[in-house]
Design a protein around this motif. Structure first.
Motif, PDB file in Angstrom:
ATOM      1  N   GLU A  84      73.924  17.463  84.227  1.00  0.00           N
ATOM      2  CA  GLU A  84      74.069  16.204  83.491  1.00  0.00           C
ATOM      3  C   GLU A  84      73.866  16.418  81.989  1.00  0.00           C
ATOM      4  OE1 GLU A  84      72.378  12.625  85.213  1.00  0.00           O
ATOM      5  OE2 GLU A  84      71.779  13.741  87.000  1.00  0.00           O
ATOM      6  N   LEU A  85      72.822  17.166  81.659  1.00  0.00           N
ATOM      7  CA  LEU A  85      72.492  17.372  80.246  1.00  0.00           C
ATOM      8  C   LEU A  85      73.610  18.069  79.480  1.00  0.00           C
ATOM      9  CD1 LEU A  85      68.787  18.440  80.791  1.00  0.00           C
ATOM     10  CD2 LEU A  85      69.495  16.497  79.392  1.00  0.00           C
TER      11      LEU A  85
ATOM     12  N   ILE B  13      75.985  15.950  77.253  1.00  0.00           N
ATOM     13  CA  ILE B  13      75.530  15.158  76.114  1.00  0.00           C
ATOM     14  C   ILE B  13      76.248  15.666  74.878  1.00  0.00           C
ATOM     15  CG2 ILE B  13      73.578  14.390  74.721  1.00  0.00           C
ATOM     16  CD1 ILE B  13      73.264  13.461  77.526  1.00  0.00           C
ATOM     17  N   ASN B  14      76.828  14.700  74.194  1.00  0.00           N
ATOM     18  CA  ASN B  14      77.834  15.022  73.199  1.00  0.00           C
ATOM     19  C   ASN B  14      77.247  15.066  71.777  1.00  0.00           C
ATOM     20  OD1 ASN B  14      80.263  15.241  71.895  1.00  0.00           O
ATOM     21  ND2 ASN B  14      80.690  13.037  72.025  1.00  0.00           N
ATOM     22  N   SER B  15      76.626  16.185  71.425  1.00  0.00           N
ATOM     23  CA  SER B  15      76.146  16.342  70.057  1.00  0.00           C
ATOM     24  C   SER B  15      75.990  17.813  69.711  1.00  0.00           C
ATOM     25  CB  SER B  15      74.810  15.624  69.868  1.00  0.00           C
ATOM     26  OG  SER B  15      74.238  16.026  68.643  1.00  0.00           O
TER      27      SER B  15
ATOM     28  N   MET C  22      72.666  18.559  68.029  1.00  0.00           N
ATOM     29  CA  MET C  22      71.519  18.602  68.928  1.00  0.00           C
ATOM     30  C   MET C  22      71.410  19.965  69.604  1.00  0.00           C
ATOM     31  SD  MET C  22      70.656  16.220  72.231  1.00  0.00           S
ATOM     32  CE  MET C  22      72.044  16.879  73.124  1.00  0.00           C
TER      33      MET C  22
END
Lengths: 218, 218
Positions: free
Chosen positions: A102-103, A106-108, A111
């Motif tokens: 899932e992680l 994450i769209n960055s 980050m």
DNA sequence: AAATAAATTTAGATGAGTCTAAAAATAATT
DNA sequence: AATTATTTTTAGACTCATCTAAATTTATTT
């Protein structure tokens, strides 16, 4: 941008391309993703329209360089988050896969860059898989399978092929983990099962099925 | 389980219930989520079928205890991840909202428990919002708006109402941040703009619009 | 209280991702 | 080479979350 689902297709195609080292079949993808061949065909057409894969009807797919870039980014994310979960949140190596699945989406970019720095730029994840850098460059350590180890020659455990919790728990109990030293003591010719010593300790027996899923230094 | 979208509806309904302290209207939700009233109606029916909200046609919605539990869990996740991003990855407080919007939906109770521990069980996020515990219990500090501050009485900045990057950047530049001491120096009756001193420093002027978005100790 | 305005719901449609069943293309066997 | 088996694609349908446009209900004004 690409959806969660598209990213998962690209990641899986990338992994299959590494294994089979050629075109990837519709059924192979369906198998891995737990979906039907018809659904895969639909998605391949879509990914092809977006120039993420080279797709030839009935012939299979490969990734374009654009598609490969996306796949490597997702894989990088996944492996960095796995390091985070094990090193910082104290999870065991067999517990982190689902969360990282899932992680990783994450769209960055920023980050992930900072996460990488925070973790001290790790080169391998808890299973020994190499972590691509932010350009998608992947440091490939030459490796082979434990089932091909030469008797009495020292080697090192690099990683695993099977990532299932059951497998990881089993080999951990035997003392087999990435980084550990390993030496082949005996081969049973009949079934190719072997006896090995980990970090110089008492030898343990493992089947060929298990040995085929452990990567060691070449 | 609940979808990403369902969770966002529940979270938004919770926040609106806190503000308006009563039934939440279809349009209010549509506004906040950037969607149309018709879409909200559809979703409310669905959430009602799942016993997550009390929904009366044309009358609005409130959360059931089940719905409130889910909303608080998402809010807890969001705020803990914001702490992580600021404290561990060194992001600024105005940069973390979007990332936390995605991270909050990662589905693992155990991960959040460990994250909480890893962060040292923080009670407030970087904007001063209280973090619910794993039972959904939220420590409510009594607070009021800076626009209601009494002249020359010392108070403390607790948090903000507006969470937009533009607002956060502006007040940070003025030196206004959660935890800082604050004292009202002067009120301009004409437009209710005020002059305040932060941590005993030179006073700065702010409009009533800004003062209405800053929470201080009661 | 009647008329107008605003808010909300219904009806019908769309796109993403999936499915089943049937058709078509490729591979394997006899 | 012809037949059978396997793989893949097409066709048509479903669910989820959304939309627009029209109908309905509630609120506000005159």
């Amino acid at each position: 941008m690409n959806s969660f689902t598209e990213e998962n297709y690209l990641k899986e195609i990338f992994k299959l391309m590494q294994q089979e080292d050629s075109m990837v079949s519709t059924n192979a993808i369906a198998d891995k993703l737990g979906t039907r061949a018809a659904s895969v065909t639909d998605m391949l057409i879509k990914l092809s329209d977006k120039k993420l894969v080279h797709y030839k009807k009935y012939q299979g797919v490969t990734l374009t360089s654009k598609g490969k870039k996306v796949a490597l980014e997702i894989i990088r994310n996944h492996r960095l988050w796995e390091v985070f979960l094990v090193e910082k949140l104290q999870f065991k190596w067999d517990e982190v896969h689902e969360m990282a699945e899932e992680l990783e989406h994450i769209n960055s970019k920023e980050m992930v860059l900072r996460l990488d720095k925070y973790l001290g730029y790790p080169k391998f994840d808890p299973h020994g898989d190499p972590i691509p850098d932010d350009k998608g460059k992947i440091g490939v350590k030459k490796s082979r399978l434990l089932s091909q180890l030469i008797p009495n020659k020292a080697a090192q455990v690099l990683g695993v092929v099977d990532h299932s919790p059951a497998f990881l728990q089993y080999i951990e109990k035997l003392g087999i983990m990435p980084g550990h030293g390993i030496k082949l003591k005996e081969i049973i010719e009949y079934d190719k099962s072997i006896s090995i010593s980990i970090n110089g300790k008492e030898p343990v027996f493992i089947s060929n099925d298990v040995a085929k899923n452990i990567l060691i230094s070449a």
